[in-house]
Design a protein around this motif. Structure first.
Motif, mmCIF file in Angstrom:
data_model
loop_
_atom_site.group_PDB
_atom_site.id
_atom_site.type_symbol
_atom_site.label_atom_id
_atom_site.label_comp_id
_atom_site.label_asym_id
_atom_site.label_seq_id
_atom_site.Cartn_x
_atom_site.Cartn_y
_atom_site.Cartn_z
ATOM 1 N N ARG A 70 43.949 49.679 30.172
ATOM 2 C CA ARG A 70 44.137 49.220 31.555
ATOM 3 C C ARG A 70 45.381 49.836 32.207
ATOM 4 N N TRP A 71 45.524 51.146 32.063
ATOM 5 C CA TRP A 71 46.686 51.839 32.612
ATOM 6 C C TRP A 71 46.244 52.695 33.777
ATOM 7 N N ASN A 72 46.810 52.425 34.943
ATOM 8 C CA ASN A 72 46.541 53.222 36.127
ATOM 9 C C ASN A 72 47.834 53.316 36.929
ATOM 10 N N PRO A 73 48.537 54.450 36.853
ATOM 11 C CA PRO A 73 49.835 54.551 37.531
ATOM 12 C C PRO A 73 49.726 54.599 39.049
ATOM 13 N N PHE A 74 48.538 54.868 39.581
ATOM 14 C CA PHE A 74 48.393 55.019 41.020
ATOM 15 C C PHE A 74 48.029 53.718 41.718
ATOM 16 N N PHE A 75 47.187 52.920 41.108
ATOM 17 C CA PHE A 75 46.728 51.685 41.730
ATOM 18 C C PHE A 75 46.976 50.506 40.801
ATOM 19 N N SER A 76 48.237 50.219 40.548
ATOM 20 C CA SER A 76 48.599 49.122 39.658
ATOM 21 C C SER A 76 48.409 47.773 40.364
ATOM 22 N N LYS A 77 48.559 46.703 39.616
ATOM 23 C CA LYS A 77 48.469 45.363 40.192
ATOM 24 C C LYS A 77 49.550 45.158 41.241
ATOM 25 N N ARG A 82 51.032 44.440 46.924
ATOM 26 C CA ARG A 82 51.785 44.908 48.089
ATOM 27 C C ARG A 82 50.854 45.203 49.261
ATOM 28 N N LYS A 83 49.714 45.852 48.980
ATOM 29 C CA LYS A 83 48.765 46.164 50.056
ATOM 30 C C LYS A 83 48.156 44.891 50.644
#
Length: 94
Positions: A70-77, A82-83
């Motif tokens: 579950r690693w995604n540096p672009f769309f993290s929790k 924030r969005k």
């Protein structure tokens, strides 16, 4: 006797263990083939062609690891939150 919540949690844990098992199997097969490619390259050619399948498959391993862990540096929790906060503040939901 398990409750419905316990059963659901057990099934999710079982699925997660299955994902981890698949990843580690994939990684093990990859490592075996890295050795195979390097040996084949060593005994058949002076050109280091083995780097291409090793790197190509290695990228696939990285993608599989990112999905499994579950690693995604672009769309993290944090980014998602924030969005959401930004849209709620600006009322920009059209």
């Amino acid at each position: 006797m398990r409750t419905s919540d316990q059963e659901n949690k057990y099934q999710r844990a079982q699925a997660r263990v299955g994902e981890l098992k698949e990843f580690y199997n994939h990684l093990g097969i990859y490592l075996i083939f890295v050795v195979f490619f390097l040996a084949l390259n060593y005994f058949t050619s002076g050109y280091f062609w083995a780097i291409f399948p090793i790197l190509g498959w290695g990228l696939g391993i990285l993608g599989h690891a990112a999905n499994t862990f579950r690693w995604n540096p672009f769309f993290s929790k944090d980014w998602e939150q924030r969005k959401i906060d930004e849209y709620l503040r600006n009322d920009d939901l059209k």
